[in-house]
Scaffold this active site. Structure first.
Site, PDB file in Angstrom:
ATOM      1  N   HIS A 274      -7.799 -56.847 108.759  1.00 34.69           N
ATOM      2  CA  HIS A 274      -6.605 -56.804 109.515  1.00 34.69           C
ATOM      3  C   HIS A 274      -5.458 -57.870 108.948  1.00 34.69           C
ATOM      4  O   HIS A 274      -4.574 -57.882 109.598  1.00 34.69           O
ATOM      5  CB  HIS A 274      -6.721 -56.842 110.939  1.00 34.69           C
ATOM      6  CG  HIS A 274      -7.612 -55.596 111.515  1.00 34.69           C
ATOM      7  ND1 HIS A 274      -7.767 -55.110 112.725  1.00 34.69           N
ATOM      8  CD2 HIS A 274      -7.998 -54.647 110.821  1.00 34.69           C
ATOM      9  CE1 HIS A 274      -8.386 -54.140 113.026  1.00 34.69           C
ATOM     10  NE2 HIS A 274      -8.627 -53.682 111.873  1.00 34.69           N
TER      11      HIS A 274
ATOM     12  N   ASP B 239     -11.778 -56.919 110.987  1.00 35.42           N
ATOM     13  CA  ASP B 239     -10.881 -57.413 111.763  1.00 35.42           C
ATOM     14  C   ASP B 239      -9.925 -58.768 110.713  1.00 35.42           C
ATOM     15  O   ASP B 239      -9.858 -58.370 109.777  1.00 35.42           O
ATOM     16  CB  ASP B 239     -11.251 -57.733 112.959  1.00 35.42           C
ATOM     17  CG  ASP B 239     -10.127 -57.891 114.392  1.00 35.42           C
ATOM     18  OD1 ASP B 239      -9.141 -58.127 114.001  1.00 35.42           O
ATOM     19  OD2 ASP B 239     -10.716 -57.540 115.379  1.00 35.42           O
TER      20      ASP B 239
END
Ligand SMILES: *[C@@H]1O[C@H](CO)[C@@H](O)[C@H](O)[C@H]1NC(C)=O
Ligand SMILES: *[C@@H]1O[C@H](CO)[C@@H](O)[C@H](O)[C@H]1NC(C)=O
Ligand SMILES: *[C@@H]1O[C@H](CO)[C@@H](O)[C@H](O)[C@H]1NC(C)=O
Length: 416
Positions: free
Chosen positions: A239, A216
């Site tokens: 991310h 993430d």
């Protein structure tokens, strides 16, 4: 494998006996070390270990030396809360060896954090040890935070290593003055919600160097964060670095004065990103991303006021988390998808002002792929050299423009 394991175990136990001996031979200025050494090796899921650690923390916290060795040997340890404030002016935690979390099936229901430091000021975490969150059992249900620092003045994380957290690896919340240098955070690229560092309600955070590669965000900067510098961080997989999401569930979120300088993004889903959720309020201002290298990033530059992850929000409703003063400067590298630059602002007046782009050069990974850019409802300035690929920004629609609003520095310009 088994033989190897027992050889390691035997060596380990022998070293513990030696360490234990050394510890007992030390002047008794720190009774805590002795306790931990006794608890080590009792087996897995050792609650007495947790208790002795907490006990020892308390003793150290009430001492003047403030030196605490965090070590769990080959035991796994459940939730630990280390509380302050301490009498010691400074608490130095030396992390030794692998500190391993209990797996999910052993977790008490009422604990949402593995290791938490709360109200501890001038806390230094150092040492060569590794925090292993054993997160894989959690990765379909998103629950426990790895390391949480809550309510602190003066925090120094120096060379900390954290792997496989159940949820985000490090949470910095309600802290004033934090320096995180050379952090090393790792989890598989497909492990959900395993953010590297989440920062919220904190002022004056410096992240310097280090590598974060997870499933993430490498770093997420959330509401209430001011004066955050992220310098020379290597991010990937993951991310990217994100401001937000802000305004989730109608929240009022303010972030201000954020600098991300000299970062690299490698094989990440996003590079630099600002995201706000429709219906939230507050503002994100004075944000700079500069000196950034992107390698095979799927969405290198994103600014969106339409972030609706769970489709629980309606597009372009009021209020809007206002964006004011964002610079994307000196950003170069490669994009793995056509979506190189995407700036999508609300059509409501003053939603998105002071956007600057300059010296951007993003090329497709595959030369035959054509890159696309979006820049809508924005007055943008382009400075200090060309922006590649070409960006054309369209201003908000005149019907929605507040005619009292004038900013002579803002023009809608297309790069050539
Ligand atoms: C913490 O340590 C202090 C001083 O050693 C002691 O008075 C207190 O009872 C301890 N608290 C806990 C919760 O163990
Ligand atoms: C957690 O709660 C469930 C029921 O709500 C209970 O059956 C289980 O024993 C609890 N687990 C622990 C570790 O307390
Ligand atoms: C961030 O960097 C700027 C520019 O170098 C500096 O003025 C500021 O004090 C830094 N902020 C923190 C929290 O260190």
């Amino acid at each position: 494998m088994a033989t190897h394991y027992s050889a390691v175990a035997v060596t380990f136990v022998l070293s513990l006996i030696i360490i234990g001996f050394i510890v007992f031979m030390q002047p008794r200025n720190n009774k805590f070390d002795a306790k931990v050494v006794r608890a080590v090796g009792d087996g897995v899921n050792d609650d007495s270990l947790a208790l002795s650690l907490i006990d020892a923390w308390n003793a150290t916290c009430h001492s003047t030396t403030g030196l605490f060795k965090l070590s769990t040997g080959n035991s796994q340890v459940g939730p630990l809360t280390f509380t302050g404030p301490c009498i010691a002016k400074k608490m130095v935690v030396n992390v030794v060896g692998n500190v391993i979390a209990q797996p999910k099936n052993a977790w008490p229901n009422n604990s949402d954090t593995w290791i938490k430091f709360t109200n501890v000021h001038n806390l230094v975490i150092t040492g060569t040890g590794t925090f292993d969150g054993q997160g894989s059992g959690w990765w379909n249900c998103d629950k426990v935070i790895g390391l949480a620092f809550h309510n602190c003045n003066g925090l120094f994380l120096n060379g900390l290593t954290s792997v496989n957290s159940p949820r985000n690896h490090v949470s910095i919340n309600a802290c004033n003055g934090a320096t995180i240098s050379n952090i090393n955070i790792r989890a598989p690229w497909d492990s959900p919600n395993t953010d590297g560092i989440d920062i919220s309600d904190s002022n004056g955070v410096n992240v310097i160097g280090g590598h974060i590669g997870t499933g993430d965000d490498c770093i997420a900067i959330n509401g209430g964060s001011y004066n955050i510098n992220i310098t020379s961080l290597n991010c990937g997989p993951g991310h990217g670095i994100s401001v937000g999401s802000l305004g989730r569930n109608g929240a009022n979120d303010v972030v201000k004065n954020i600098r991300v300088i000299g970062a690299t993004f490698t094989d990440t889903q996003n590079g630099v990103r600002i995201k706000t959720v429709p219906g939230g309020s507050g503002s994100a201002s004075q944000i700079t991303f500069s000196g950034i290298t992107m390698t095979r990033v799927q969405h290198p530059i994103i600014l969106t006021q339409f972030y609706c992850p769970h489709k629980s929000c309606t597009k372009d409703i009021l209020p809007v988390v206002q964006i004011n003063g964002v610079s994307f400067l000196d950003i170069h590298g490669t994009s793995a998808t056509p979506d190189a630059i995407s700036i999508s602002c609300s059509a409501h007046p003053k939603s998105c002002v002071g956007i600057t782009l300059g010296k951007i050069n993003i090329q497709p990974v595959n030369p035959s792929m054509k890159l696309v850019t979006t820049c809508k409802n924005v007055y943008a300035r382009f400075i200090l050299g060309p922006v590649v690929p070409r960006v054309v920004c369209t201003p908000p629609p005149p019907t929605l423009t507040d005619h009292n609003y004038k900013d002579h520095n803002q023009h809608a310009i297309a790069t050539s």
